[in-house]
Enzyme design. Structure first.
Site, PDB file in Angstrom:
ATOM      1  N   GLY A  40       0.824  -1.210   0.000  1.00 20.32           N
ATOM      2  CA  GLY A  40       0.000   0.000   0.000  1.00 20.32           C
ATOM      3  C   GLY A  40       0.854   1.254   0.000  1.00 20.32           C
ATOM      4  N   GLY A  44      -1.268   7.446   1.237  1.00 27.45           N
ATOM      5  CA  GLY A  44      -1.403   7.489   2.695  1.00 27.45           C
ATOM      6  C   GLY A  44      -0.083   7.280   3.439  1.00 27.45           C
ATOM      7  N   GLY A  46       1.601   4.632   3.781  1.00 34.66           N
ATOM      8  CA  GLY A  46       2.540   3.811   3.005  1.00 34.66           C
ATOM      9  C   GLY A  46       3.394   4.662   2.077  1.00 34.66           C
ATOM     10  CG  ASP A  92      -6.262  -7.392  -4.925  1.00 34.50           C
ATOM     11  OD1 ASP A  92      -6.389  -7.120  -3.713  1.00 34.50           O
ATOM     12  OD2 ASP A  92      -7.230  -7.514  -5.697  1.00 34.50           O
ATOM     13  CG  ASN A 119       0.907   1.045   4.992  1.00 33.17           C
ATOM     14  OD1 ASN A 119       0.579   1.789   5.923  1.00 33.17           O
ATOM     15  ND2 ASN A 119       0.514   1.260   3.738  1.00 33.17           N
ATOM     16  CB  THR A 140      -7.794  -6.521   2.630  1.00 38.35           C
ATOM     17  OG1 THR A 140      -8.794  -6.852   1.674  1.00 38.35           O
ATOM     18  CG2 THR A 140      -6.809  -5.536   2.053  1.00 38.35           C
ATOM     19  CB  SER A 174      -5.873   0.509  14.011  1.00 38.58           C
ATOM     20  OG  SER A 174      -6.810   1.452  14.485  1.00 38.58           O
ATOM     21  CE1 TYR A 196     -17.928  -7.256   8.110  1.00 36.84           C
ATOM     22  CE2 TYR A 196     -19.442  -5.529   7.407  1.00 36.84           C
ATOM     23  CZ  TYR A 196     -18.164  -6.038   7.491  1.00 36.84           C
ATOM     24  OH  TYR A 196     -17.115  -5.336   6.952  1.00 36.84           O
TER      25      TYR A 196
HETATM   26  N1  LIG Z   1      -4.826   6.747   8.925  1.00 35.99           N
HETATM   27  C1  LIG Z   1      -4.987   6.470  10.213  1.00 35.99           C
HETATM   28  O1  LIG Z   1      -5.367   7.335  11.035  1.00 35.99           O
HETATM   29  C2  LIG Z   1      -4.694   5.085  10.723  1.00 35.99           C
HETATM   30  C3  LIG Z   1      -4.839   4.852  12.096  1.00 35.99           C
HETATM   31  C4  LIG Z   1      -4.534   3.578  12.581  1.00 35.99           C
HETATM   32  C5  LIG Z   1      -4.091   2.601  11.718  1.00 35.99           C
HETATM   33  N2  LIG Z   1      -3.990   2.841  10.381  1.00 35.99           N
HETATM   34  C6  LIG Z   1      -3.531   1.745   9.529  1.00 35.99           C
HETATM   35  O2  LIG Z   1      -2.469   2.245   8.738  1.00 35.99           O
HETATM   36  C7  LIG Z   1      -2.442   1.591   7.479  1.00 35.99           C
HETATM   37  C8  LIG Z   1      -2.418   2.626   6.363  1.00 35.99           C
HETATM   38  O3  LIG Z   1      -3.556   3.453   6.521  1.00 35.99           O
HETATM   39  P1  LIG Z   1      -3.765   4.770   5.641  1.00 35.99           P
HETATM   40  O4  LIG Z   1      -4.500   5.739   6.488  1.00 35.99           O
HETATM   41  O5  LIG Z   1      -2.510   5.199   4.991  1.00 35.99           O
HETATM   42  O6  LIG Z   1      -4.788   4.210   4.558  1.00 35.99           O
HETATM   43  P2  LIG Z   1      -5.063   4.689   3.047  1.00 35.99           P
HETATM   44  O7  LIG Z   1      -4.627   6.092   2.844  1.00 35.99           O
HETATM   45  O8  LIG Z   1      -6.480   4.327   2.768  1.00 35.99           O
HETATM   46  O9  LIG Z   1      -4.087   3.754   2.214  1.00 35.99           O
HETATM   47  C9  LIG Z   1      -4.273   2.379   2.225  1.00 35.99           C
HETATM   48  C10 LIG Z   1      -3.400   1.752   1.181  1.00 35.99           C
HETATM   49  O10 LIG Z   1      -3.693   0.357   1.173  1.00 35.99           O
HETATM   50  C11 LIG Z   1      -3.880  -0.037  -0.163  1.00 35.99           C
HETATM   51  N3  LIG Z   1      -4.762  -1.203  -0.290  1.00 35.99           N
HETATM   52  C12 LIG Z   1      -6.058  -1.312   0.073  1.00 35.99           C
HETATM   53  N4  LIG Z   1      -6.532  -2.523  -0.275  1.00 35.99           N
HETATM   54  C13 LIG Z   1      -5.513  -3.187  -0.872  1.00 35.99           C
HETATM   55  C14 LIG Z   1      -5.374  -4.457  -1.454  1.00 35.99           C
HETATM   56  N5  LIG Z   1      -6.410  -5.325  -1.532  1.00 35.99           N
HETATM   57  N6  LIG Z   1      -4.188  -4.818  -1.962  1.00 35.99           N
HETATM   58  C15 LIG Z   1      -3.131  -3.971  -1.918  1.00 35.99           C
HETATM   59  N7  LIG Z   1      -3.201  -2.743  -1.401  1.00 35.99           N
HETATM   60  C16 LIG Z   1      -4.378  -2.349  -0.880  1.00 35.99           C
HETATM   61  C17 LIG Z   1      -4.510   1.162  -0.838  1.00 35.99           C
HETATM   62  O11 LIG Z   1      -4.348   1.017  -2.221  1.00 35.99           O
HETATM   63  P3  LIG Z   1      -5.486   1.471  -3.286  1.00 35.99           P
HETATM   64  O12 LIG Z   1      -5.082   2.842  -3.684  1.00 35.99           O
HETATM   65  O13 LIG Z   1      -5.392   0.464  -4.377  1.00 35.99           O
HETATM   66  O14 LIG Z   1      -6.823   1.427  -2.570  1.00 35.99           O
HETATM   67  C18 LIG Z   1      -3.696   2.284  -0.231  1.00 35.99           C
HETATM   68  O15 LIG Z   1      -2.485   2.465  -0.928  1.00 35.99           O
HETATM   69  C19 LIG Z   1      -3.686   0.685   7.445  1.00 35.99           C
HETATM   70  O16 LIG Z   1      -3.296  -0.627   7.744  1.00 35.99           O
HETATM   71  C20 LIG Z   1      -4.570   1.258   8.541  1.00 35.99           C
HETATM   72  O17 LIG Z   1      -5.384   0.251   9.095  1.00 35.99           O
HETATM   73  C21 LIG Z   1      -4.282   4.064   9.874  1.00 35.99           C
END
Ligand SMILES: NC(=O)c1ccc[n+]([C@@H]2O[C@H](COP(=O)([O-])OP(=O)(O)OC[C@H]3O[C@@H](n4cnc5c(N)ncnc54)[C@H](OP(=O)(O)O)[C@@H]3O)[C@@H](O)[C@H]2O)c1
Length: 233
Positions: A40, A44, A46, A92, A119, A140, A174, A196
């Protein structure tokens, strides 16, 4: 990290807190001997992780579902630093077939692998099953990373053995791991649609990320070719 520290950014015992930037954490580090996969990494957290690892001279493999977006990120990084080493490979995490293909493609590159940053994640999705028949957030966020890690473990151990550099596996979790179903992980009802909850299912997948990291750590501790674990919230 407590909610208070999370919100205020107050540094913990490491000297870092939620307000610390990736550049501050890695200041002065030369990671030119390091190859890292960031799932990812095309957006974000990543993206920032990939950008700063590349800034510190690591060879970064962005593992992305959206290859076009990841290639744009790669060009952004290269625009800032033409010497950065960044590659994009399709992944994916919702598809075991795609995960196996990603690993085959990565192994074919014959690169070392020191760091795996699990990530990528999806959050609060409506009920849906993955192509392999698992609830999509669990598939995922957890199952995909579990399979990916298992398939890359031998490569990481071999790299640690040859390079003498201890490996690292980082699972992004998280604070939501505290807000899961009352059973914690519903091993017998992982796909139950009637009960769910999009939020609890997310929390369940994030709890699984932590348990995965803990168990990996337990199994790899004391192993000569250690790959340490760490969690991130
Ligand atoms: N942001 C926060 O406040 C927060 C807080 C706690 C934990 N986290 C954790 O931090 C991590 C990153 O979060 P983020 O906020 O940066 O999220 P984000 O901006 O939504 O980015 C998520 C990334 O994961 C990729 N992804 C989603 N589904 C996928 C799949 N099936 N295969 C491969 N890649 C996939 C997305 O790619 P696409 O562009 O293809 O969708 C995107 O690049 C996550 O694990 C989240 O649970 C985030």
């Amino acid at each position: 990290m407590s909610i208070f520290s999370l919100v205020t950014g107050r540094p913990g015992p490491s000297g870092f807190g939620s307000a610390t930037t990736a550049e501050q954490v890695t200041e002065g580090i030369d990671a030119s001997d390091v190859t890292a996969i960031v799932t990812g990494g095309g957006s974000g957290i990543g993206f920032e992780t990939a950008r700063v690892l590349a800034l510190r001279r690591a060879h970064v493999i962005i593992a992305a579902r959206n290859v076009d977006a990841a290639n744009e990120v790669k060009h952004l990084i290269l625009n800032d630093d033409g010497d950065a080493r960044v590659d994009v490979l399709e992944l994916d995490l919702c598809s075991m077939k795609s995960i196996r293909a990603f690993v085959d493609n990565f192994i074919a590159l014959d690169l070392p692998l020191n760091v795996l940053i699990n990530n990528a994640g999806i959050m609060f999705c409506p009920y849906q099953l993955s192509e392999d028949g698992f609830e999509v957030q669990f598939a995922t966020n957890y199952l995909g990373h579990f399979l990916l890690t298992n398939l890359l473990l031998d490569k990481m151990k071999a790299t640690a053995r040859v390079s003498g550099i201890e490996g690292r596996i980082v699972n992004l979790s998280s604070i939501a791991h505290l807000h899961t179903y009352k059973e914690g992980i519903r091993f017998d009802d992982i796909n139950d649609q009637l009960s769910y909850s999009d939020k609890k299912a997310y929390g369940q997948s994030k709890l699984a990320n932590i348990l995965h990291a803990n168990e990996l750590s337990r199994r790899l501790q004391g192993n000569q070719n250690l790959c340490k674990k760490s969690n991130s919230t």
